[in-house]
Structure formats: structure tokens, C-alpha cells
Design an enzyme around this catalytic site. Structure first.
Site, PDB file in Angstrom:
ATOM      1  N   LYS A   1      79.869  35.797 -42.971  1.00  8.17           N
ATOM      2  CA  LYS A   1      78.765  34.892 -43.293  1.00  8.17           C
ATOM      3  C   LYS A   1      77.737  34.974 -42.181  1.00  8.17           C
ATOM      4  O   LYS A   1      78.090  35.245 -41.022  1.00  8.17           O
ATOM      5  CB  LYS A   1      79.270  33.451 -43.396  1.00  8.17           C
TER       6      LYS A   1
ATOM      7  N   SER B   1      79.624  40.018 -56.730  1.00 11.89           N
ATOM      8  CA  SER B   1      79.115  40.881 -55.657  1.00 11.89           C
ATOM      9  C   SER B   1      80.048  42.085 -55.485  1.00 11.89           C
ATOM     10  O   SER B   1      79.596  43.207 -55.234  1.00 11.89           O
ATOM     11  CB  SER B   1      79.047  40.113 -54.337  1.00 11.89           C
TER      12      SER B   1
HETATM   13  N1  LIG Z   1      74.275  31.613 -54.214  1.00 12.85           N
HETATM   14  C1  LIG Z   1      75.542  31.922 -54.310  1.00 12.85           C
HETATM   15  O1  LIG Z   1      75.930  32.906 -54.959  1.00 12.85           O
HETATM   16  C2  LIG Z   1      76.576  31.060 -53.670  1.00 12.85           C
HETATM   17  C3  LIG Z   1      76.255  29.846 -53.086  1.00 12.85           C
HETATM   18  N2  LIG Z   1      77.252  29.037 -52.624  1.00 12.85           N
HETATM   19  C4  LIG Z   1      76.977  27.725 -52.038  1.00 12.85           C
HETATM   20  O2  LIG Z   1      76.354  26.881 -52.987  1.00 12.85           O
HETATM   21  C5  LIG Z   1      75.470  25.963 -52.320  1.00 12.85           C
HETATM   22  C6  LIG Z   1      74.084  26.105 -52.926  1.00 12.85           C
HETATM   23  O3  LIG Z   1      73.644  27.443 -52.751  1.00 12.85           O
HETATM   24  P1  LIG Z   1      72.464  28.082 -53.595  1.00 12.85           P
HETATM   25  O4  LIG Z   1      72.392  27.449 -54.927  1.00 12.85           O
HETATM   26  O5  LIG Z   1      72.603  29.546 -53.479  1.00 12.85           O
HETATM   27  O6  LIG Z   1      71.219  27.644 -52.720  1.00 12.85           O
HETATM   28  P2  LIG Z   1      69.724  27.442 -53.188  1.00 12.85           P
HETATM   29  O7  LIG Z   1      68.909  27.515 -51.950  1.00 12.85           O
HETATM   30  O8  LIG Z   1      69.377  28.326 -54.321  1.00 12.85           O
HETATM   31  O9  LIG Z   1      69.725  25.939 -53.742  1.00 12.85           O
HETATM   32  C7  LIG Z   1      70.060  24.825 -52.994  1.00 12.85           C
HETATM   33  C8  LIG Z   1      69.695  23.628 -53.822  1.00 12.85           C
HETATM   34  O10 LIG Z   1      70.089  22.426 -53.171  1.00 12.85           O
HETATM   35  C9  LIG Z   1      69.005  21.522 -53.168  1.00 12.85           C
HETATM   36  N3  LIG Z   1      69.097  20.634 -52.030  1.00 12.85           N
HETATM   37  C10 LIG Z   1      68.884  20.902 -50.733  1.00 12.85           C
HETATM   38  N4  LIG Z   1      69.114  19.814 -49.997  1.00 12.85           N
HETATM   39  C11 LIG Z   1      69.465  18.836 -50.867  1.00 12.85           C
HETATM   40  C12 LIG Z   1      69.801  17.485 -50.733  1.00 12.85           C
HETATM   41  N5  LIG Z   1      69.821  16.907 -49.528  1.00 12.85           N
HETATM   42  N6  LIG Z   1      70.115  16.775 -51.840  1.00 12.85           N
HETATM   43  C13 LIG Z   1      70.090  17.347 -53.060  1.00 12.85           C
HETATM   44  N7  LIG Z   1      69.774  18.629 -53.248  1.00 12.85           N
HETATM   45  C14 LIG Z   1      69.471  19.359 -52.170  1.00 12.85           C
HETATM   46  C15 LIG Z   1      67.774  22.413 -53.098  1.00 12.85           C
HETATM   47  O11 LIG Z   1      66.628  21.724 -53.492  1.00 12.85           O
HETATM   48  P3  LIG Z   1      65.169  22.330 -53.158  1.00 12.85           P
HETATM   49  O12 LIG Z   1      65.036  23.565 -53.989  1.00 12.85           O
HETATM   50  O13 LIG Z   1      64.265  21.235 -53.552  1.00 12.85           O
HETATM   51  O14 LIG Z   1      65.177  22.615 -51.693  1.00 12.85           O
HETATM   52  C16 LIG Z   1      68.205  23.490 -54.092  1.00 12.85           C
HETATM   53  O15 LIG Z   1      68.026  23.037 -55.405  1.00 12.85           O
HETATM   54  C17 LIG Z   1      75.572  26.311 -50.838  1.00 12.85           C
HETATM   55  O16 LIG Z   1      76.562  25.520 -50.250  1.00 12.85           O
HETATM   56  C18 LIG Z   1      76.020  27.772 -50.856  1.00 12.85           C
HETATM   57  O17 LIG Z   1      76.689  28.148 -49.674  1.00 12.85           O
HETATM   58  C19 LIG Z   1      78.573  29.385 -52.741  1.00 12.85           C
HETATM   59  C20 LIG Z   1      78.922  30.570 -53.309  1.00 12.85           C
HETATM   60  C21 LIG Z   1      77.961  31.546 -53.730  1.00 12.85           C
HETATM   61  O1  LIG Z   2      78.216  37.363 -52.851  1.00 15.65           O
HETATM   62  C1  LIG Z   2      78.561  37.275 -51.696  1.00 15.65           C
HETATM   63  O2  LIG Z   2      79.071  38.152 -51.035  1.00 15.65           O
HETATM   64  C2  LIG Z   2      78.259  35.981 -50.974  1.00 15.65           C
HETATM   65  C3  LIG Z   2      78.894  34.807 -51.552  1.00 15.65           C
HETATM   66  C4  LIG Z   2      78.864  33.692 -50.576  1.00 15.65           C
HETATM   67  O3  LIG Z   2      78.173  33.720 -49.591  1.00 15.65           O
HETATM   68  C5  LIG Z   2      79.736  32.555 -50.795  1.00 15.65           C
HETATM   69  O4  LIG Z   2      80.599  32.624 -51.662  1.00 15.65           O
HETATM   70  O5  LIG Z   2      79.581  31.552 -50.084  1.00 15.65           O
END
Ligand SMILES: NC(=O)C1=CN([C@@H]2O[C@H](COP(=O)(O)OP(=O)(O)OC[C@H]3O[C@@H](n4cnc5c(N)ncnc54)[C@H](OP(=O)(O)O)[C@@H]3O)[C@@H](O)[C@H]2O)C=CC1
Ligand SMILES: O=C(O)CCC(=O)C(=O)O
Length: 423
Positions: free
Chosen positions: A106, A357
Site C-alpha cells: 500500500k 486487479s
Molecule cells: N477503490 C478500490 O478499488 C478499493 C477501495 N477500498 C477502500 O474503500 C474506501 C473508499 O475508497 P474509494 O471509493 O476508492 O475512494 P474514493 O476517493 O473514490 O471515494 C471516497 C468517498 O468517500 C467520501 N468521503 C470522504 N470523506 C467522507 C466523510 N467524512 N464522510 C462521508 N463520506 C466521505 C468521498 O466524498 P467526496 O467525493 O465528496 O470527497 C467519496 O465519495 C477506502 O477506505 C479505500 O481504501 C478498498 C478496496 C479497494
Molecule cells: O487493486 C489493488 O491492487 C488495490 C486494492 C486496494 O488497495 C485495497 O483493496 O485496499
């Protein structure tokens, strides 16, 4: 008791408990409690106004017993050493439970990307790769998107990496790329799709009818938006959505829609306005009201440490699916256990992202690309296999889904480490 809010301690505690339950050699915990490699870099960026800013960047390679490190890169103002280490630890577990040939990785940069221009963001992204490229590679460490990073950032990464790597077009060094640069169909959707696969499975196990469940979701980014889309496709309704709201002191508010939210309409509003604040087809409610709602299913899909001890005490919910990484503090987790709330842990609920991925990486090796249907069919099959193994352990050891997921993953990682002669 006060919340520690340290995600690394939380990850270590969970691993320790799982190792003890499995009666493993203490060496397993000693190896898994810290990353095997952790790099900190400084990235100088010439800003548009002529000034120079230096940003802190990190990359953690937690454990490579099963293969090269794999995991996303986060751009956020709260990124710090402990957080990156914890997130890489969870990646090792995700790969372990899915039986994919990776260790956990990460990375992140401490920055609020919303405050950068496109040029500054590109320069910062390229600087991150310049600082780390010797430790990246399709057989070494393979980054991907995470919070505030996307296919565009991966494109800067791959371009910079190729230049520094003797023009070798090793596209498998990064995943989550745009399709034209070797991305996989189904990767954008994968994490949310996986959240829904696991939620559906666990709901059935505990006798919850998804179609009639009261569902609360937090976050409408990559994970949250596709979770909502696929829940709606399953016939479920999401009526409550917690969003970032800078007009509020706590930084959050929520939206309520009696008829349930529509994915396309939310997406369109967010694309046009860069926020969901003011979304006209829903009623605004306060953050407090959101957490006081009686939910059947709650899906935090934004950031970590959202469900604190205080929130857990008042929560009225049957099932939590952790779309985000680390949304529940250890203290809150104890309370949820006492209240018999089932929790699908992050390492399982959001593991669909790294799984697809992995498919992208395979497709890059062969230069042969799969349809979205093939990807999603395979994702569902692979995730159901992990779910079945985890629920078997859950029943055998009379434990909860989090502990069973850790145990299931650690068994495989421990075996690989022993065979490699690490203990
Ligand atoms: N993307 C992936 O494939 C993966 C992601 N994750 C995890 O999922 C989570 C989200 O990631 P991801 O969707 O990619 O990130 P994004 O940046 O695409 O989205 C994050 C979202 O959270 C919102 N947000 C931020 N702060 C707050 C808050 N205080 N209250 C409510 N909403 C909030 C943001 O709003 P705004 O847009 O208004 O800032 C946005 O909608 C993280 O913990 C990440 O590590 C886990 C596995 C894989
Ligand atoms: O697709 C990946 O390798 C990243 C996924 C990731 O960062 C997560 O699962 O938190």
C-alpha cells in the site's frame, strides 16, 4: 475506554488473536506484525504560482510470502506512516483469503489533491514513481488506485515508470489502468460488486431479506457508487447516504430518499457539482440522524475509523459490510460483538478490487483480454469460494466473520512462510 484510532495497532491485535486461535508458532505473528519493507520519500513539486512544495510519500510492502506486493496508492491529507502500514497489512490478508499469488502492499501521499491543479497533480504523481520505481515492478510491487486516485493517475504512473525502466512497457506493474492502457473490464466496478456479493451471502446466512432491508451507505466514490448500483440491481433500496459536507462542523451530512437512490442520477449530480451536497432528489438529514437510524444493513465505504466506540454504542443494525478499509475501531468492534452485530470485515467485503486487479495483471501477461461478463462471473465464483471457506471456519471455531477471515487467510500465509523457511 477511549478509542485508540491507530489502524496499525488494530491490525496487529486482530492478527495476534487469529494466530492464537489457530495455535500457530509465535514466529508467524512476529513476522506479520510489521511490513517487510517500508519506504518514505519526499516529492518536490513546482507549483503553478512558482513556489515549491515538498510532499511526503510512502510505500509499504508488508509480506511477500505468497508473491509480489500488491495494493493501492492513496492521495489524502490524513495519509501517515501507521495508516499505510496497516493498509498494507490488510492487503496481505486479502490476498491470503482469496488465494491469489500476492503479498500486501500500500502507498500514499499526504496531500489534499482537490487543492492541486491538473498539472500539479500530474507532477506529484510522476514524482511518486521517480522516488520509488526501483522497488516497483510486475514481479516486485504492483500499485493500483485507492482513495482519490484513479485510472488517470495510473496512466501517469505507468508512463513515468516506463521512461525510468529503459522503455520496457511492463503494463502489469500497475493495475486499475484505463482500458486502452491494458486495464481490465470490470475493475472499476469490482470492489462495489464484491461488497454486494459478500453482503448478499451474509444476509442469506443470517436470514435477512436484501430486497426489504433498510440500508445505509456511507461514501459515493468508487466503492460506494458501485455498491449502490449493484444493490439496486439486486432489487434492494438504499434510502440513506452519508456524504462529505464541508458546510458542517463534523465534515459530514446525509441524504434520505424515501424511494431509494438512483445510481445514474447521483453520479450525474456529483460529476456536475463535484459534491453531493444539495442533491435535489433527497432530503438532507444530519450526521447524527444518520447514525441514529435503525438499519438492517450498514455499509461504510469512505474512510477508516468512522464507527467509533460512541457510534457503536448507539447503533441499531444487524449487519455491517466494511466497504472501506478499517472503518471500525477495535473498541467499537468489541461493542458490536457484544451486541451480536454481524460484521463482514474489510479484508473480505472489499477484496473484490484486488481480485480483479489480479485478473488485470494476468491479462497483461498474456495480452489477451476478457469480457466484463467473464470477469464478473469469475469474480463471483472466486469470492464465493473464499466465503464458503471462511464460514466453515466461523462455524468450526464458533467465532465471528472477522476472526474467521483472518484465520482463513493467515493459515495459508503461515504455510507459505514455513515452506520458504522463514520460521
Ligand atoms: N477503490 C478500490 O478499488 C478499493 C477501495 N477500498 C477502500 O474503500 C474506501 C473508499 O475508497 P474509494 O471509493 O476508492 O475512494 P474514493 O476517493 O473514490 O471515494 C471516497 C468517498 O468517500 C467520501 N468521503 C470522504 N470523506 C467522507 C466523510 N467524512 N464522510 C462521508 N463520506 C466521505 C468521498 O466524498 P467526496 O467525493 O465528496 O470527497 C467519496 O465519495 C477506502 O477506505 C479505500 O481504501 C478498498 C478496496 C479497494
Ligand atoms: O487493486 C489493488 O491492487 C488495490 C486494492 C486496494 O488497495 C485495497 O483493496 O485496499
Amino acid at each position: 475506554m477511549t478509542d485508540t484510532l491507530n489502524p496499525l495497532e488494530s491490525a496487529q491485535l486482530q492478527i495476534k488473536k487469529a494466530c492464537e486461535k489457530l495455535n500457530l508458532n509465535p514466529a508467524v505473528y512476529e513476522i506479520l506484525k510489521q511490513p517487510q519493507r517500508f519506504i518514505e520519500i519526499s516529492i518536490p513539486v513546482k507549483m503553478d504560482d512558482g513556489s515549491l512544495k515538498v510532499f511526503k510519500g510512502y510505500r509499504s510492502a508488508h509480506n511477500h510470502a505468497l508473491g509480489p506486493s500488491k495494493g493501492g496508492v492513496r492521495f489524502h491529507q490524513s495519509v501517515n506512516v501507521e495508516e499505510v502500514k496497516a493498509l498494507s497489512t490488510w492487503m496481505t490478508l486479502k490476498a491470503g483469503l482469496l488465494a491469489i499469488p500476492y503479498g500486501g502492499g500500500k502507498g500514499g501521499i499526504c496531500v489534499d489533491p482537490k487543492k492541486l491543479s491538473d498539472r500539479e497533480l500530474e507532477s506529484l504523481s510522476r514524482g511518486y514513481v521517480r522516488g520509488l520505481y526501483k522497488y516497483l515492478g510486475e514481479r516486485i510491487d504492483i500499485p493500483a488506485p485507492d482513495v482519490n486516485t484513479n485510472g488517470k493517475i495510473m496512466s501517469y504512473f505507468i508512463d513515468e515508470y516506463t521512461k525510468l525502466n529503459g522503455d520496457k512497457e511492463d503494463f502489469g506493474t500497475f493495475t486499475g489502468k484505463p482500458l486502452i492502457l491494458g486495464g481490465s473490464l470490470g475493475r472499476s466496478e469490482a470492489t462495489g460488486y464484491g461488497v454486494v456479493i459478500t453482503t448478499k451471502y451474509a444476509s442469506k446466512k443470517i436470514g435477512l431479506d436484501l430486497k426489504n432491508a433498510e440500508i445505509g451507505l456511507q461514501g459515493f466514490g468508487n466503492v460506494g457508487s458501485f455498491t449502490l448500483k449493484y444493490l439496486v440491481e439486486e432489487g434492494a433500496k438504499v434510502k440513506y447516504l452519508s456524504i462529505r459536507d464541508e458546510n458542517e462542523e463534523c465534515g459530514r451530512s446525509a441524504l434520505y430518499s424515501e424511494d431509494g437512490f438512483d445510481y445514474e442520477s447521483l453520479q450525474k449530480y456529483r460529476d456536475e457539482n463535484k459534491t453531493l451536497v444539495g442533491y435535489p432528489k433527497a432530503k438532507k438529514i444530519s450526521d447524527e440522524e444518520f447514525w441514529q437510524t435503525k438499519f438492517d444493513i450498514l455499509i461504510p465505504a469512505a474512510l477508516e475509523n468512522i464507527i467509533t466506540e460512541k457510534i457503536a454504542k448507539n447503533l441499531d443494525v444487524k449487519l455491517i459490510a466494511e466497504g472501506a478499509n478499517g472503518p471500525t475501531t477495535p473498541e467499537a468492534d468489541i461493542i458490536l460483538k457484544e451486541k451480536n452485530v454481524e460484521v463482514i470485515p474489510d479484508v473480505l467485503a472489499n477484496s473484490g478490487g484486488v481480485l480483479v486487479s489480479y485478473y488485470e495483471w494476468i491479462q497483461n501477461q498474456y495480452g489477451n483480454y476478457w469480457s466484463k461478463e467473464e470477469v464478473q462471473e469469475k469474480q463471483e465464483k472466486d469470492m464465493l469460494k473464499a466465503l464458503e471457506g471462511i464460514f466453515e471456519i466461523k462455524e468450526e471455531f464458533n467465532t465471528n466473520i472477522r476472526e474467521a477471515s483472518y484465520m482463513f487467510a493467515i493459515k495459508r500465509i503461515a504455510e507459505a512462510m514455513e515452506l520458504r523457511g522463514w520460521y
